[in-house]
Design an enzyme around this catalytic site. Structure first.
Site, PDB file in Angstrom:
ATOM      1  N   LYS A  63     -21.159  18.156  11.485  1.00 57.78           N
ATOM      2  CA  LYS A  63     -22.112  17.820  12.546  1.00 57.78           C
ATOM      3  C   LYS A  63     -23.318  17.038  12.004  1.00 57.78           C
ATOM      4  O   LYS A  63     -23.552  17.000  10.783  1.00 57.78           O
ATOM      5  CB  LYS A  63     -22.566  19.110  13.229  1.00 57.78           C
ATOM      6  N   TYR A 118     -17.018  18.613  24.727  1.00 60.45           N
ATOM      7  CA  TYR A 118     -17.477  19.992  24.900  1.00 60.45           C
ATOM      8  C   TYR A 118     -17.357  20.460  26.353  1.00 60.45           C
ATOM      9  O   TYR A 118     -18.053  21.390  26.765  1.00 60.45           O
ATOM     10  CB  TYR A 118     -18.925  20.131  24.431  1.00 60.45           C
ATOM     11  N   ASN A 163     -25.483  24.177  13.240  1.00 57.57           N
ATOM     12  CA  ASN A 163     -24.672  25.048  12.385  1.00 57.57           C
ATOM     13  C   ASN A 163     -23.627  24.286  11.576  1.00 57.57           C
ATOM     14  O   ASN A 163     -22.629  24.844  11.133  1.00 57.57           O
ATOM     15  CB  ASN A 163     -24.076  26.192  13.201  1.00 57.57           C
ATOM     16  N   HIS A 171     -17.961  22.112  13.228  1.00 57.98           N
ATOM     17  CA  HIS A 171     -17.164  22.529  14.388  1.00 57.98           C
ATOM     18  C   HIS A 171     -15.744  22.762  13.910  1.00 57.98           C
ATOM     19  O   HIS A 171     -15.262  22.059  13.024  1.00 57.98           O
ATOM     20  CB  HIS A 171     -17.140  21.427  15.460  1.00 57.98           C
ATOM     21  N   GLU A 182      -8.160  18.352  20.712  1.00 60.47           N
ATOM     22  CA  GLU A 182      -9.296  17.798  19.950  1.00 60.47           C
ATOM     23  C   GLU A 182      -8.834  16.748  18.939  1.00 60.47           C
ATOM     24  O   GLU A 182      -9.528  15.745  18.718  1.00 60.47           O
ATOM     25  CB  GLU A 182     -10.062  18.940  19.269  1.00 60.47           C
TER      26      GLU A 182
END
Ligand code: UDP
Ligand code: MG
Length: 136
Positions: free
Chosen positions: A12, A52, A115, A118, A129
């Site tokens: 990310k 998302y 964080n 993913h 995905e």
């Protein structure tokens, strides 16, 4: 019985920004994952919203989509026996402060929203995905 799987991983923006791409890739390869494909890209807000979509009713959805589209990300197809669960285990808990020692989020995560990684959460979502980022 062998169960070789592919899963989608994303490094990310918070981690790419801190130049952690190679360290995080090293954690995957040191843990037996093969990085089958990878590319560094930046996605638009509307692409993030599509990616998302499962979270569209959540209060954090808008911030999450702004965040994922805020800077470069590295998207990867990872392959390993039981790759989907193995990746979730290596990533650690969504909230870095709850993540176990030795996990990516414990080591690099800043907060629940930043964080660092993913990972797909099921075989079905892994397929969706992977296809989202690697159509060809
Ligand atoms: N997220 C957030 N606030 C929350 C819950 C989740 O910002 O209260 C973000 C966080 O970046 C997380 C992503 O939304 O990684 C997707 O949430 P999910 O519950 O699917 O967590 P994950 O599968 O990434 O562990
Ligand atoms: Mg998830």
């Amino acid at each position: 019985m062998s169960n070789l799987e592919k899963t989608l991983s994303i490094i990310k923006p918070d981690a790419v920004e801190r130049n952690l791409e190679n360290e995080i890739k090293g954690m995957f390869t040191n843990n037996g994952f093969n990085i089958v494909k990878n590319k560094k890209i930046q996605i638009s807000k509307s692409e993030a919203e599509q990616f998302y979509k499962v979270h569209e009713t959540k209060p954090f959805y808008n911030d999450l989509c702004n965040y994922l589209s805020s800077g470069p990300i590295v998207v990867m197809i990872l392959e390993k026996e039981n790759a989907i669960q193995e990746n979730r285990d290596l990533m650690g808990s969504t909230k870095p402060e709850d993540a176990a020692e030795g996990t990516i989020r414990k080591k690099y995560g800043i907060s629940i929203d930043k964080n660092s990684v993913h990972g797909s959460d099921s075989l079905e979502n892994a397929k969706i995905e992977i296809n989202f980022f690697f159509k060809d």
